[in-house]
Design a protein around this motif. Structure first.
Motif, PDB file in Angstrom:
ATOM      1  N   PRO A  41       0.762  -1.141  -0.093  1.00 28.17           N
ATOM      2  CA  PRO A  41      -0.025   0.055   0.179  1.00 28.17           C
ATOM      3  C   PRO A  41       0.852   1.401  -0.090  1.00 28.17           C
ATOM      4  CG  PRO A  41      -1.041  -1.623   1.398  1.00 28.17           C
ATOM      5  CD  PRO A  41       0.497  -2.153   1.177  1.00 28.17           C
ATOM      6  N   LYS A  42       1.752   1.310   0.956  1.00 24.55           N
ATOM      7  CA  LYS A  42       2.662   2.660   0.730  1.00 24.55           C
ATOM      8  C   LYS A  42       3.286   2.701  -0.425  1.00 24.55           C
ATOM      9  CE  LYS A  42       3.577   2.347   5.872  1.00 24.55           C
ATOM     10  NZ  LYS A  42       4.643   2.760   7.038  1.00 24.55           N
ATOM     11  N   MET A  43       3.867   1.834  -1.099  1.00 24.92           N
ATOM     12  CA  MET A  43       4.367   1.850  -2.287  1.00 24.92           C
ATOM     13  C   MET A  43       3.632   2.395  -3.401  1.00 24.92           C
ATOM     14  SD  MET A  43       7.168   1.849  -4.251  1.00 24.92           S
ATOM     15  CE  MET A  43       8.352   1.263  -3.432  1.00 24.92           C
ATOM     16  N   ALA A  44       2.272   1.710  -3.723  1.00 25.59           N
ATOM     17  CA  ALA A  44       1.314   2.125  -4.399  1.00 25.59           C
ATOM     18  C   ALA A  44       0.822   3.464  -4.221  1.00 25.59           C
ATOM     19  CB  ALA A  44       0.299   1.142  -4.360  1.00 25.59           C
ATOM     20  N   SER A  45       0.801   3.788  -3.088  1.00 30.75           N
ATOM     21  CA  SER A  45       0.243   5.216  -2.732  1.00 30.75           C
ATOM     22  C   SER A  45       1.382   6.149  -3.108  1.00 30.75           C
ATOM     23  CB  SER A  45       0.188   5.628  -1.239  1.00 30.75           C
ATOM     24  OG  SER A  45      -0.330   6.668  -0.845  1.00 30.75           O
ATOM     25  N   TYR A  46       2.554   5.818  -2.941  1.00 31.64           N
ATOM     26  CA  TYR A  46       3.718   6.812  -3.294  1.00 31.64           C
ATOM     27  C   TYR A  46       3.822   7.161  -4.804  1.00 31.64           C
ATOM     28  CZ  TYR A  46       8.605   7.951  -3.951  1.00 31.64           C
ATOM     29  OH  TYR A  46      10.058   8.494  -4.343  1.00 31.64           O
ATOM     30  N   LEU A  47       3.744   5.997  -5.459  1.00 34.85           N
ATOM     31  CA  LEU A  47       3.812   5.921  -6.909  1.00 34.85           C
ATOM     32  C   LEU A  47       2.529   6.557  -7.542  1.00 34.85           C
ATOM     33  CD1 LEU A  47       5.226   2.408  -7.778  1.00 34.85           C
ATOM     34  CD2 LEU A  47       6.565   4.579  -7.517  1.00 34.85           C
ATOM     35  N   HIS A  48       1.458   6.488  -6.993  1.00 36.11           N
ATOM     36  CA  HIS A  48       0.282   7.202  -7.419  1.00 36.11           C
ATOM     37  C   HIS A  48       0.388   8.671  -7.290  1.00 36.11           C
ATOM     38  CE1 HIS A  48      -3.948   8.599  -6.955  1.00 36.11           C
ATOM     39  NE2 HIS A  48      -4.157   7.660  -7.956  1.00 36.11           N
TER      40      HIS A  48
END
Length: 223
Positions: free
Chosen positions: A10-17
């Protein structure tokens, strides 16, 4: 442009988003391989960022199934950074590979590079007048006539079709088709274009492959 991120952290996905949205891209997220594959096959994306270690369906399997139906550019983003992993991903059809951890500036630069290199849109069939170039089945037709091309001829026609309406120089064509720079006085491009023109134009009233004197070649409907 629309980008799909298939990432279960989730943190990586949110960061990239957040980063890609701020860079003016439209971003969708899938947190497992099964959902990611479904979106990739049923929606149109300009690029897919694909993690390898995913629940439900691994990233390599997602890539394999995707490549059986679509050629959407794929950037593999993963902590698995061995040479064997990279080779496997690239041989399955990945366009680039970035190992975690990474600098966001490099990630964004790779995204932009892939999007510049990618064909316009993600269509499986390119159409110019009555000419159809099927990128998946690698078949070419003009009207009801099937046209047989060699692999090199198909690659040349695909390049021209993807950039229809653009005048492509001989230097650009050689760099894309033969992946090298030929001397400016070589006639290799002229010979290749002549072969393709003989097959897609010579037997038809409407001509689509045109020479722009002193510049290069363009595929377009001038009627």
């Amino acid at each position: 442009m629309r980008i799909l991120i298939v990432e279960d952290e989730p943190k990586m996905a949110s960061y990239l988003h957040k980063g890609l949205t701020e860079a003016s891209y439209t971003v969708d997220i899938a947190d497992n391989g099964k959902d990611g594959l479904f979106l990739a096959l049923h929606e149109n994306f300009d690029l897919i960022v694909l993690d390898v270690m995913l629940p439900e369906l691994g990233g390599f399997e997602v890539l394999k199934r995707l490549r059986a139906q679509k050629q959407t550019p794929v950037l593999l983003l993963t902590a698995r950074d061995t040479v064997d992993d990279k080779v496997e991903g690239l041989e399955l059809g990945a366009d680039d590979y970035l190992s975690k951890p990474f600098a966001y500036a490099e990630f964004l630069a790779r995204i932009r590079s892939l999007l510049r290199r990618a064909p316009r849109g993600t269509r499986d069939v390119l159409t110019i007048a009555d000419l159809e170039v099927d990128l998946i089945r690698r078949r070419v037709r003009r009207g009801e006539t099937r046209i047989d091309l060699t692999a090199q001829e198909f690659a040349l026609l695909q390049l021209l079709a993807e950039r229809q309406g653009e005048v492509l120089t001989r230097t650009f064509i050689t760099s894309q088709i033969w992946d090298m720079n030929f001397d400016s006085d070589t006639n290799v491009v002229d010979v290749a274009v002549k072969r393709v023109r003989a097959k897609i134009d010579n037997s038809f009233d409407k001509k689509l492959l045109h020479t722009v004197r002193g510049m290069g070649y363009v595929l377009e409907d001038r009627s």
